[in-house]
Enzyme design. Structure first.
Site, mmCIF file in Angstrom:
data_model
loop_
_atom_site.group_PDB
_atom_site.id
_atom_site.type_symbol
_atom_site.label_atom_id
_atom_site.label_comp_id
_atom_site.label_asym_id
_atom_site.label_seq_id
_atom_site.Cartn_x
_atom_site.Cartn_y
_atom_site.Cartn_z
ATOM 1 N N GLU A 1 9.413 10.241 19.887
ATOM 2 C CA GLU A 1 10.374 11.361 19.866
ATOM 3 C C GLU A 1 11.576 11.084 20.764
ATOM 4 O O GLU A 1 11.861 11.847 21.690
ATOM 5 C CB GLU A 1 9.682 12.640 20.379
ATOM 6 C CG GLU A 1 8.389 13.000 19.709
ATOM 7 C CD GLU A 1 7.582 14.055 20.482
ATOM 8 O OE1 GLU A 1 8.029 14.504 21.571
ATOM 9 O OE2 GLU A 1 6.500 14.409 20.009
ATOM 10 N N PRO A 2 12.312 9.999 20.536
ATOM 11 C CA PRO A 2 13.453 9.738 21.425
ATOM 12 C C PRO A 2 14.619 10.677 21.139
ATOM 13 O O PRO A 2 14.890 11.017 19.984
ATOM 14 C CB PRO A 2 13.846 8.292 21.088
ATOM 15 C CG PRO A 2 13.386 8.097 19.673
ATOM 16 C CD PRO A 2 12.198 9.003 19.461
ATOM 17 N N TYR B 1 21.842 19.333 37.078
ATOM 18 C CA TYR B 1 20.956 18.290 37.626
ATOM 19 C C TYR B 1 21.672 17.372 38.610
ATOM 20 O O TYR B 1 21.159 16.282 38.900
ATOM 21 C CB TYR B 1 20.389 17.398 36.505
ATOM 22 C CG TYR B 1 19.993 18.096 35.245
ATOM 23 C CD1 TYR B 1 18.858 18.907 35.197
ATOM 24 C CD2 TYR B 1 20.722 17.930 34.073
ATOM 25 C CE1 TYR B 1 18.481 19.531 34.023
ATOM 26 C CE2 TYR B 1 20.352 18.555 32.897
ATOM 27 C CZ TYR B 1 19.232 19.358 32.873
ATOM 28 O OH TYR B 1 18.865 19.972 31.712
ATOM 29 N N GLY C 1 11.899 10.106 25.987
ATOM 30 C CA GLY C 1 12.091 9.986 27.428
ATOM 31 C C GLY C 1 12.800 8.759 27.932
ATOM 32 O O GLY C 1 13.161 8.703 29.109
ATOM 33 N N CYS D 1 34.933 29.773 36.894
ATOM 34 C CA CYS D 1 34.918 30.402 38.216
ATOM 35 C C CYS D 1 33.574 30.258 38.899
ATOM 36 O O CYS D 1 32.840 31.235 39.102
ATOM 37 C CB CYS D 1 35.300 31.867 38.067
ATOM 38 S SG CYS D 1 36.916 32.005 37.321
#
Ligand code: LLP
Length: 431
Positions: free
Chosen positions: A288-289, A331, A251, A357
């Site tokens: 867990e990067p 995002y 994270g 498109c």
């Protein structure tokens, strides 16, 4: 017309710099690579990845630990191979990622398997090859894993993913540790889940796990999550279930646009202080990067196809699109966009858009650039969640990928052709 912005090397990620007006990665000119390989083209710096990894390794030096690269960030084989050879384990979330991990040469014992929807087939394959740990996300999954492992005469190593209900203060789509998210087992149900797991003949409890979100730019959510997890470990162990490792997830954010996340080594110094202060200093640590290992190590090169100035908006139409770089469309993410060759003179404000498109197909809005058709641009910080999320929408082949090491560039993925895309399809028999 806006004045020429000062794009200096200081605003570029490490290992990328202008030399005589040419954008370089390590010792290689990106224009030369665009010329040789065409665009869109992803280019990664090996040194940048290893230096990002080294920050974690420094931070955790002297501790019993395993860095499991979250390969969803970028799962290209040569990228996995580079990180695995440098000592990483891998965090996977599907049977497909497991096969990639094995193809890249991982020791299965260094693989952990996360994700809310593991199927029996995926569980069986992971047990067969002997992965290190399943990060289980629900009671239902725990029971299915127990059954599958017992059927194979095995005990599955498990860790329960806890939803610590802390706010990672990031985009809602990439926040995962809040009560309303689909991830993990609610804090208040965790102890009962461990009691249950410890009593299952097909399970072997090895750890506890959490992951609170992605692109986190502050230390506090990590410190809060650590406190909550350690509280739980105390209660679970008091209930008679030993926890060998604690997995704090991934994270950590990167600098896309003047973001200032803590450096991995400084963050871990602070986290380790807390771990020590609470008496867990000798516990095995897993992390867990994903993004923070590869995000700033990659760029996507693209060619300007047309200039389309308008009354309200000026559009710069380039040959990369949302199928190559889905983050802006998904995002509203910001990626810096810079020219490969600096051109003196005035800039104009452009929306940089792709050929797909969809109005959502934009890569950057209101960017001051001085460009002409045929120029090359680099979309920066494109090493994570770009190629691994790329699609074939509009039957656009996925881009080629190069890995640069010093003065050398190696093609690590060839450009996908139209034939590659329809290879698995069948025409109906003609009547
Ligand atoms: N562990 C688990 C269980 C995860 O779900 C994730 C990311 C990671 C580790 C790695 O997180 P990282 O260190 O990369 O932040 N596509 C989005 C990001 C989605 C992240 C999903 N989970 C984006 O482009 O921003």
């Amino acid at each position: 017309m806006a004045p020429t912005p000062g794009i200096s090397s200081s605003t570029l990620p490490p290992f990328f710099a202008y030399q005589d007006g040419q954008l370089m990665v390590e010792g290689v000119s990106l224009s030369t690579l665009a010329q040789q390989h065409g665009t869109p083209l992803f280019v990664y710096s090996r040194a940048a990845m290893l230096s990002a990894l080294a920050a974690y390794q420094r931070g955790l030096a002297g501790r019993d630990h395993q860095i499991c690269y979250a390969m969803k960030a970028n799962s290209t084989l040569a990228i996995l191979q580079t990180l695995v050879q440098a000592g990483c384990g891998l965090d996977i979330v599907s049977g497909g990622e497991l096969e990639r991990a094995l193809a890249a040469g991982i020791d299965p014992a260094k693989v952990i398997f996360s994700g809310v929807g593991k199927t029996r087939r995926e569980m069986r394959r992971a047990l067969e090859v002997g992965i290190g740990c399943f990060n289980v996300e629900s009671r239902a999954e725990l029971d299915v894993l127990d059954e599958v492992a017992q059927g194979m005469g095995l005990r599955a190593p498990v860790s329960v993913r806890v939803n610590p209900n802390v706010d990672a203060k990031t985009h809602p789509y990439i926040s995962t540790g809040l009560k309303d998210n689909k991830f993990g087992i609610a804090h208040e149900d965790v102890v009962a889940t461990y009691r249950h797991a410890a009593a299952c003949g097909g399970l072997r409890v090895v750890g506890i796990d959490c992951h609170i979100g992605s692109q986190i730019t502050e230390a506090d959510p990590y410190l809060d999550a650590m406190d909550r997890i350690l509280d739980l470990v105390e209660t679970i162990e008091a209930a008679g279930v030993p926890i060998a490792h604690i997995d704090f997830g991934g994270g950590l954010g990167i600098d896309y646009r003047g973001d200032t996340p803590p450096a991995a080594d400084t963050l871990w110094q602070r986290l380790l202080q807390k771990l020590d202060a609470r008496g867990f200093g000798d516990r095995k640590i897993l992390i867990e990067p994903g993004r923070s290992l590869v995000g700033n190590a990659g760029v996507c090169l693209t060619e300007v196809i047309y200039l389309k100035p308008g009354e309200h908006k000026n559009f710069l139409i380039v040959d990369a699109a949302m199928n190559d770089l889905p983050r802006p469309a998904m995002y509203q993410a910001f990626h810096q966009i810079v020219p490969l060759s600096q051109r003196p003179g005035e800039t104009t404000t452009w929306d940089v858009v792709g050929p797909v498109c969809e109005s959502g197909d934009w890569l950057g809005r209101d960017r001051a650039l001085n460009v002409q058709a045929g120029d090359w641009l680099a979309v920066l910080s494109a090493g994570a969640y770009c190629m691994s999320m790329a699609s074939n929408y509009n039957t656009r082949g996925r881009a080629a990928e190069l890995l640069v090491d010093g003065d050398a560039a190696t093609l690590i993925r060839a450009r996908e052709t139209a034939e590659d895309q329809f290879r698995l399809e069948t025409l109906l028999p003609t009547l």
